[in-house]
Each structure stands twice: as structure tokens, then as C-alpha cells.
Design an enzyme around this catalytic site. Structure first.
Site, PDB file in Angstrom:
ATOM      1  N   TYR A  98       0.543  -1.109   0.557  1.00 58.40           N
ATOM      2  CA  TYR A  98       0.174  -0.105  -0.076  1.00 58.40           C
ATOM      3  C   TYR A  98       1.286   0.875  -0.172  1.00 58.40           C
ATOM      4  O   TYR A  98       1.619   1.519   0.176  1.00 58.40           O
ATOM      5  CB  TYR A  98      -0.491   0.597   1.782  1.00 58.40           C
ATOM      6  N   ASP A 152       9.080   2.952   0.152  1.00 62.75           N
ATOM      7  CA  ASP A 152       7.828   3.313   0.866  1.00 62.75           C
ATOM      8  C   ASP A 152       8.341   3.471   2.245  1.00 62.75           C
ATOM      9  O   ASP A 152       7.492   2.120   2.865  1.00 62.75           O
ATOM     10  CB  ASP A 152       6.067   3.540   0.394  1.00 62.75           C
ATOM     11  N   LYS A 156       3.388   8.792   9.140  1.00 68.74           N
ATOM     12  CA  LYS A 156       3.689   7.827   9.969  1.00 68.74           C
ATOM     13  C   LYS A 156       4.654   8.581  11.450  1.00 68.74           C
ATOM     14  O   LYS A 156       4.547  10.035  11.690  1.00 68.74           O
ATOM     15  CB  LYS A 156       3.626   6.515  10.305  1.00 68.74           C
TER      16      LYS A 156
HETATM   17  C1  LIG Z   1       0.220   4.330   6.245  1.00 66.10           C
HETATM   18  C2  LIG Z   1       0.351   4.163   4.538  1.00 66.10           C
HETATM   19  C3  LIG Z   1       1.003   5.599   3.682  1.00 66.10           C
HETATM   20  C4  LIG Z   1      -0.310   6.348   3.218  1.00 66.10           C
HETATM   21  O1  LIG Z   1      -0.009   7.020   4.430  1.00 66.10           O
HETATM   22  P1  LIG Z   1      -1.281   8.698   4.960  1.00 66.10           P
HETATM   23  O2  LIG Z   1      -0.826   9.426   5.763  1.00 66.10           O
HETATM   24  O3  LIG Z   1      -2.577   7.070   6.026  1.00 66.10           O
HETATM   25  O4  LIG Z   1      -1.487   8.853   3.878  1.00 66.10           O
HETATM   26  C5  LIG Z   1       1.468   5.057   2.761  1.00 66.10           C
HETATM   27  N1  LIG Z   1       2.375   3.812   2.708  1.00 66.10           N
HETATM   28  C6  LIG Z   1       3.190   3.158   3.445  1.00 66.10           C
HETATM   29  C7  LIG Z   1       3.797   2.378   3.358  1.00 66.10           C
HETATM   30  C8  LIG Z   1       1.590   3.245   4.002  1.00 66.10           C
HETATM   31  O5  LIG Z   1       1.923   1.972   5.281  1.00 66.10           O
END
Ligand SMILES: *Cc1c(COP(=O)(O)O)cnc(C)c1O
Length: 427
Positions: free
Chosen positions: A142, A237, A265
Site C-alpha cells: 500500500y 516507501d 507516520k
Molecule cells: C500508511 C501508509 C501510506 C499512506 O500514508 P497516509 O499518511 O495514510 O496517507 C503510504 N505508504 C505506506 C507504506 C503506508 O503504510
């Protein structure tokens, strides 16, 4: 009716599904959300005064536990000076220096407001830098909800992306190629077919949005060399892994260097912050120094920066925190696997550092396909039992558990007792 139930009744009338982000609705485990009023250390307290041991930690940010005094004080101090100026501040410089100092591959960084925004911008930058359009992403990873990344795999590895959501034009996903996590062959196929069109490979270095799937030995290294060979950028990511697997993230943990990294995060310490960064030569293409446009009215917000700086500074000054967190986690997840084994249950516990997942499947989970073999109804039953016994797990089989520094060994052992009770009750 509980206060949470009352609130949910009101919420669904004025908010789609009653929530501002889907997984909070608890729909996938067939229940309704607890409305949280307060959090302290490892605990959440809901509007009905129930206490829960929190294994979500705001989906990762609260690595210190809730209510760190040092973080709160810095935030309060920033608030008193003003909530937003829409102008350059010292805090932004301090934050950028901090991040660049902690992550060797990040020579320059741009702050944004969410992980979604960080990834979306990093991909635009990769396309601008390489002059290419296609990207490769892995099924089950994701990367936020931007149009081009809401893609599930086509029926064959050769098909281009099919949107995973209504409202996403096929045109937005036609340049998104899907590959299988932990399969270098599936990546090679794309490169061999259209390598000169591929701008970037984006990957969660530990996949933590299909449970927790560690990279197999050689996988990240293989991506690195394929990208270098074909002139594509490697984007890690690290929205979940950044500052969690260690102060230098998954790239430090696995010793593989990406060209660009996205954060979210943890970087905001609980405030809405994202960031992307990487090699100077690439980052200098971002506006206003270069031609890749990206902007944000509230980006680098002084209050958000204060929270991020405070948390990252604590983590930086205490490398032993990671050692102790990982030791606690190894023991916790190890004992969880033992409980299952002792009861003759074939379920699997995957974990990397403080991130872990109990999969209700007999299969070894190494990618999306194997993760999907999990019995989500069995998980839902387990999750509800845990919630009723004061343990707050992510309400989905495909989310990670997040341990924090505030989870004491004693508390973790109590949690394991509840896990054991649950499985004892099944047999
Ligand atoms: C949570 C998440 C996102 C998106 O971040 P948001 O702050 O919810 O937009 C993107 N990449 C990864 C790996 C994530 O866990």
C-alpha cells in the site's frame, strides 16, 4: 447503549461509514468502533471509560507510547508561538537537518502532510527525473490512496494496472505495472519487456499492509541492481518502517540504498506529517529549485515539526531504545508462535522488529497470494475476543501489530495470556 455506540449512530449520519479513514470502522471484523477519548503510555481509554492495551499506536507513530512529556511540551511551546505562518521557519530547517543526518541516502528532503502525499510526489519526481512514465509496484503493498497507486494486479504479469477503486480513470493506472512481492523474476519480466520506459520501482522494504511480510534474502538487493541496470529509480516507501526498524529505517536494517525514500507516520510523532527525500541531484528537480511542481500550504507546519523533531531527537539520542524494543518484540512474537505450536495450531507469526502479524493460515506468508489464504473470519473472532478483553488490535488480518517502548514485558506477557486463553477456548 454505550457511548461509543451512540457516537457511531451519530457519526454514520454525517460521515461516510461513520469514520474519516476506512479501517477505523471495524467493519472487516463485524463490529463498530470504540471512540477513543484519551491515551497514556501503552493504553487507550474510550468514551465509556474502558481501558485497552494499544497495539496500533496510531498505526505506527507512537513508538514512544502515548503522551510523551517531552513531545507534548515541545508541541505546547510551538502552539503558543502560533499555529501556522505559511512562511519559512527555523523548525523546518532543524527537521530537514535531522532527517538528512539520520538517513544517509537522504541528502535533501521535502516535508508534506501525509504518506499518500509523500509517495505521490516522489513518483512525480521519479518521472520528472528519468523522463519515463511507468512504475512498478508490488501487489499487496500500500502506498496511499493516490490514483495511480490504487491498483491490483491484472490477471497476468503483463497486463497493465486495473484501478482498485471506483472513480479512478483507467488512464491513471495504465502506467502502473504490478509485480509479486519477493519475486525478482516478476520484476525482471517487466524490465526486459519495457525497461527503458520504467521510471521507478516502489516497494515497502518490509511489506506491512498485508500483515507483515519480510523481504526474502536478496530481494531488496536484487531490486537495487535491476534499477541501476535499467536506469530506473528505487523508491523505498518507509512510511511504516522509517524510524521504526531502526533510526535509519529499513534501508539501514537491510543495508540497501534507495534513490528516494518516503516517510510518514512516525516522522510526525502523531501529527500529520509526511516527507520524501533522496539524492541531492534528484531532489533539486523539485520546485522551486527545479521543474517538478509540488507544494503545500500547511507543509512543514511549525506545530507538526515540533512533534516530529521532539520524537526523532529522543530516538536519535537513545539508540538503546531500539535494542530493547527489538528484544521485547522477538520474545513476544516468539512466545506467540510457541502458544500456537503447543496447541497444534498451524497458524503463522511473521515479524520484523516491533512489527508483527499472526496469520490465520497454514502457509508460509511471503507475498500477497499466501497472505490471502488467511481465514479472515477466524481472525475476526480472535480480534473481537481480544477487544472484549481489553486488547486493541488492528481490526484487519492484513494490518500489522505495532509495539511501542511503553509496552512493558509484564504487559506483553499479560497479553500473551489472553492470546492463550482465546486459543484454549477454541479447542
Ligand atoms: C500508511 C501508509 C501510506 C499512506 O500514508 P497516509 O499518511 O495514510 O496517507 C503510504 N505508504 C505506506 C507504506 C503506508 O503504510
Amino acid at each position: 447503549m454505550t457511548k461509543s455506540e451512540e457516537l457511531f449512530q451519530r457519526a454514520v449520519k454525517v460521515m461516510p461509514g461513520g469514520v474519516n479513514s476506512p479501517v477505523r470502522a471495524f467493519g472487516s471484523v463485524g463490529t463498530t468502533p470504540r471512540f477513543i477519548k484519551e491515551a497514556q503510555g501503552p493504553y487507550l481509554y474510550d468514551e465509556d471509560e474502558n481501558r485497552y492495551v494499544d497495539f496500533i499506536g496510531s498505526w505506527g507513530p507512537m513508538i514512544l507510547g502515548h503522551g510523551s512529556q517531552e513531545v507534548l511540551e515541545r508541541v505546547a511551546e510551538a502552539c503558543r508561538r502560533g499555529l501556522s505562518f505559511g512562511a519559512a521557519t527555523a523548525a523546518e530547517v532543524e527537521m530537514a537537518e535531522l532527517v538528512c543526518g539520520l538517513i544517509p541516502s537522504v541528502e535533501m528532503v521535502r516535508m508534506v502532510n501525509s504518506g499518500t502525499e509523500a509517495v505521490m510526489s516522489a513518483i512525480r519526481l521519479a518521472r520528472g527525473y528519468t523522463g519515463r512514465n511507468k512504475i512498478i509496484k508490488f501487489t499487496g503493498c500500500y502506498h496511499g490512496h493516490s490514483d495511480g497507486l490504487l491498483v491490483k494486479a491484472g490477471s497476468g504479469a503483463m497486463t497493465s494496472g486495473i484501478p482498485d477503486s471506483m472513480g479512478v480513470p483507467v488512464g491513471c493506472t495504465q502506467d502502473t505495472l504490478s509485480a509479486d512481492y519477493n519475486s525478482l523474476d516478476s520484476v525482471k519480466e517487466h524490465f526486459e519487456r519495457c525497461g527503458e520506459e520504467i521510471a521507478a520501482v516502489i516497494v515497502e522494504p518490509v511489506a506491512a499492509n498485508m500483515g507483515v511480510v519480510p523481504p526474502l534474502p536478496g530481494f531488496l538487493e536484487g531490486l537495487r541492481s535491476l534499477c541501476s541496470q535499467y536506469g530506473a529509480l528505487l523508491i523505498f516507501d518507509e512510511v511504516i518502517t522509517g524510524f521504526r526498524l531502526g533510526i535509519d529505517g529499513a534501508q539501514g536494517y537491510y543495508h540497501v540504498t534507495p534513490d528516494l525514500t518516503t516517510f510518514g507516520k512516525i516522522i510526525g510523532g502523531g501529527m500529520p506529517v509526511g516527507a520524501y527525500g533522496g539524492k541531492r541531484e534528484i531532489m533539486e528537480m523539485v520546485a522551486p529549485s527545479g521543474g517538478v511542481y509540488q507544494a503545500g500550504t500547511l507543509s512543514g507546519n511549525p506545530v507538526a515539526m515540533a512533534a516530529g523533531i521532539a520524537q526523532l531527537t529522543i530516538l536519535k539520542n537513545h539508540p538503546e531504545y531500539y535494542t530493547s524494543l527489538h528484544e521485547k518484540a522477538d520474545s513476544f512474537y516468539g512466545k506467540m508462535q510457541e502458544i500456537l505450536k503447543d496447541r497444534g495450531l498451524p497458524y503463522r507469526v511473521n515479524h520484523v522488529g516491533s512489527l508483527g502479524c499472526l496469520y490465520f493460515t497454514e502457509q508460509e506468508v511471503t507475498n500477497y497470494e499466501s497472505a490471502k489464504t488467511s481465514d479472515t473470519r477466524a481472525f475476526a473472532d480472535y480480534c473481537n475476543y481480544m477487544l472484549e478483553h481489553g486488547i486493541y488490535l488492528a481490526p484487519s488480518q492484513f494490518e500489522a501489530m505495532f509495539l511501542s517502548l511503553a509496552h512493558t514485558e509484564e504487559l506483553l506477557n499479560e497479553t500473551l495470556q489472553t492470546v492463550e486463553q482465546y486459543f484454549a477456548g477454541l479447542s
